[in-house]
Write a protein that holds these residues in place. Structure first.
Motif, short mmCIF file in Angstrom:
data_model
loop_
_atom_site.label_atom_id
_atom_site.label_comp_id
_atom_site.label_asym_id
_atom_site.label_seq_id
_atom_site.Cartn_x
_atom_site.Cartn_y
_atom_site.Cartn_z
N MET A 120 0.84 -1.09 -0.11
CA MET A 120 0.01 -0.09 0.09
C MET A 120 0.97 1.36 -0.03
O MET A 120 0.65 2.35 -0.63
N ALA A 121 1.97 1.22 0.64
CA ALA A 121 2.85 2.47 0.48
C ALA A 121 3.30 2.81 -0.68
O ALA A 121 3.48 3.68 -1.19
N ARG A 122 3.74 1.70 -1.45
CA ARG A 122 4.37 1.71 -2.87
C ARG A 122 3.11 2.28 -3.72
O ARG A 122 3.29 3.18 -4.78
N ILE A 123 1.92 1.83 -3.37
CA ILE A 123 0.67 2.40 -4.23
C ILE A 123 0.51 3.78 -4.00
O ILE A 123 0.45 4.58 -5.00
N ALA A 124 0.54 4.13 -3.04
CA ALA A 124 0.49 5.65 -2.48
C ALA A 124 1.47 6.53 -3.02
O ALA A 124 1.28 7.68 -3.65
N ALA A 154 1.32 6.88 -6.67
CA ALA A 154 -0.05 7.74 -7.09
C ALA A 154 0.10 9.11 -6.53
O ALA A 154 -0.23 10.04 -7.13
N GLY A 155 1.21 9.48 -5.98
CA GLY A 155 1.70 10.75 -5.78
C GLY A 155 1.07 11.72 -4.64
O GLY A 155 1.13 12.89 -4.60
N GLY A 156 0.48 10.82 -3.51
CA GLY A 156 -0.10 11.49 -2.47
C GLY A 156 -0.28 10.64 -1.24
O GLY A 156 0.00 9.30 -1.43
N GLU A 157 -0.68 10.99 -0.14
CA GLU A 157 -0.88 10.34 1.22
C GLU A 157 -2.45 9.93 1.04
O GLU A 157 -2.84 10.25 1.94
N TYR A 158 -2.75 9.06 0.26
CA TYR A 158 -4.17 8.67 0.05
C TYR A 158 -4.51 7.39 0.90
O TYR A 158 -3.80 6.73 1.11
N PRO A 159 -5.81 7.37 1.15
CA PRO A 159 -6.31 5.94 2.00
C PRO A 159 -6.13 5.03 0.81
O PRO A 159 -6.76 5.16 -0.42
N VAL A 160 -5.66 3.81 1.21
CA VAL A 160 -5.60 2.92 0.40
C VAL A 160 -5.99 1.28 1.18
O VAL A 160 -5.99 1.21 2.13
N ILE A 161 -6.89 0.83 0.04
CA ILE A 161 -7.22 -0.47 0.66
C ILE A 161 -6.64 -1.55 -0.13
O ILE A 161 -6.70 -1.59 -1.48
N ARG A 162 -6.08 -2.50 0.22
CA ARG A 162 -5.30 -3.41 -0.53
C ARG A 162 -6.16 -4.99 -0.34
O ARG A 162 -6.43 -5.37 0.77
N CYS A 191 -8.07 -8.71 2.94
CA CYS A 191 -7.77 -7.17 2.64
C CYS A 191 -7.38 -6.55 3.99
O CYS A 191 -7.37 -7.13 4.94
N ASP A 192 -6.76 -5.48 3.68
CA ASP A 192 -6.05 -4.67 4.73
C ASP A 192 -6.11 -3.27 4.22
O ASP A 192 -6.41 -2.87 3.12
N THR A 193 -5.90 -2.14 5.38
CA THR A 193 -5.90 -0.88 5.10
C THR A 193 -4.46 -0.26 5.42
O THR A 193 -3.72 -0.85 5.96
N ASN A 194 -4.09 0.98 4.98
CA ASN A 194 -3.09 1.56 5.11
C ASN A 194 -3.35 2.70 6.39
O ASN A 194 -2.36 3.46 6.85
N GLY A 195 -4.19 2.38 7.21
CA GLY A 195 -4.30 3.21 8.40
C GLY A 195 -4.96 4.65 8.17
O GLY A 195 -5.51 5.12 9.15
N LYS A 196 -5.06 4.84 6.76
CA LYS A 196 -5.90 6.14 6.63
C LYS A 196 -7.36 6.12 6.25
O LYS A 196 -8.06 6.87 5.81
N VAL A 197 -7.89 4.58 6.31
CA VAL A 197 -9.25 4.56 6.10
C VAL A 197 -9.93 4.31 7.34
O VAL A 197 -9.81 3.85 8.31
N THR A 198 -11.23 5.04 7.35
CA THR A 198 -11.82 4.78 8.68
C THR A 198 -12.55 3.49 8.73
O THR A 198 -12.81 2.75 7.67
N VAL A 199 -12.95 3.31 9.77
CA VAL A 199 -13.81 2.13 10.11
C VAL A 199 -15.24 2.00 9.60
O VAL A 199 -15.58 1.08 8.72
N GLU A 200 -15.73 3.35 9.26
CA GLU A 200 -16.96 3.35 8.50
C GLU A 200 -16.84 3.23 7.12
O GLU A 200 -17.73 2.41 6.50
N GLU A 201 -15.57 3.67 6.72
CA GLU A 201 -15.46 3.41 5.33
C GLU A 201 -15.04 2.07 4.79
O GLU A 201 -15.48 1.38 3.96
N LEU A 202 -14.50 1.43 5.79
CA LEU A 202 -14.09 -0.14 5.43
C LEU A 202 -15.48 -0.91 5.61
O LEU A 202 -15.61 -1.83 4.82
N ASP A 203 -16.14 -0.64 6.56
CA ASP A 203 -17.57 -1.25 6.64
C ASP A 203 -18.40 -0.94 5.56
O ASP A 203 -18.75 -2.03 4.93
N GLU A 204 -18.28 0.13 4.87
CA GLU A 204 -18.97 0.47 3.70
C GLU A 204 -18.48 -0.18 2.60
O GLU A 204 -19.12 -0.95 1.83
#
Length: 269
Positions: A103-107, A110-118, A134-147
């Motif tokens: 996820m760090a390489r993807i961000a 992409a050129g930014g500190e974006y929320p990433v779901i792998r 699945c996992d997230t890079n820590g910038k994804v909220t619980v609500e977003e992951l649930d959605e």
């Protein structure tokens, strides 16, 4: 502006499978499809009732943007859509399914500190019987992951797995359908060699594998216990098991998973 909940950039075998799963939970008008060969996206969009268009529109208008390209193509894709992402002022998330790329390489690409779901899905997602790691890079909220997981639940089981184990998980659940298909073909060939018509041999093999997997999931029994239940003393099943063991069946199967995991690591270098 988020015109679409899911936007797919790349609708090959895996992206297409996830798009089919997505419309089981989301209205088709909330799903957008794009592909390097536009006719492919257009055909799938017509089948599913979704919209289709170029990658820059998918990047501009999607909330969850699926990056459905091969690992070696990811840098070019993100260089192409990076300026579009940088111009956005609303919230969006990148979803990567590229083997070997963190996820760090993807961000970074992409050129930014974006929320990433792998995620690491498999092809049975197309029929709702897959598994999505699945996992997230820590910038994804619980609500977003649930959605996200709710909207993708039509694919099958979605299981959270730490990114450090994703490569191993991919080698098993992601590559595994190829191994199982080889097994199905071999079992059916054995049935044909014994006199069964080809269609019946393949039906029996496929249903047997499906039913055995469902039995294990339902009971939670160790596969060895289920194997022993089939193998009567001096019987036909144990004779077949002996033939497999003489040819190192389990060692070969383990080796296939390990080889796939090692190749996944190479792709990330």
């Amino acid at each position: 502006m988020q015109a679409y909940t899911f936007s797919f950039i790349g609708v090959g075998n895996m992206g297409g499978a996830l798009a089919r799963a997505a419309v089981k939970k989301l209205p088709p008008e909330q799903v957008f499809l794009s592909n390097r060969t536009f006719e492919k996206a257009e055909a799938l969009a017509a089948e599913l009732g979704c919209a289709a268009g170029p990658a820059d529109r998918a990047a501009r208008d999607g909330k969850f943007i699926f990056l459905g390209v091969k690992p070696q193509m990811m840098a070019d894709l993100l260089a192409e859509i990076g300026p579009v992402l940088a111009e956005r002022t609303d919230r969006f998330l990148l979803v990567t399914m590229a083997a070997g790329l963190t996820m760090a390489r993807i961000a970074a690409m992409a050129g930014g500190e974006y929320p990433v779901i792998r995620i690491m899905p498999n092809t049975p997602c197309a029929v709702g019987e897959g598994i999505v790691l699945c996992d997230t890079n820590g910038k994804v909220t619980v609500e977003e992951l649930d959605e996200f997981t709710d909207a993708l639940s039509g694919a099958g089981i979605i299981d959270r797995l730490d990114e450090r184990l994703i490569d191993a998980g991919c080698a098993l659940s992601g590559c595994g359908p190829a191994f199982v298909c080889l097994l199905l073909e071999a079992l059916a060939d054995g049935g044909v060699a014994c006199g069964l018509p080809r269609k019946k041999a393949l039906l029996y093999a496929a249903q047997m594998v499906k039913g055995t997997a469902e039995l294990q999931l339902a009971t939670g029994d160790h596969p060895g216990v289920l194997k022993d239940a089939v193998c009567s003393p001096g019987g036909t099943a144990i004779a077949g098991v002996r033939a497999l063991e003489e040819r190192s069946f389990r060692a070969v199967a383990m080796g296939a998973v390990i080889a796939s995991a090692e190749k996944t690591k190479e792709l990330g270098k």
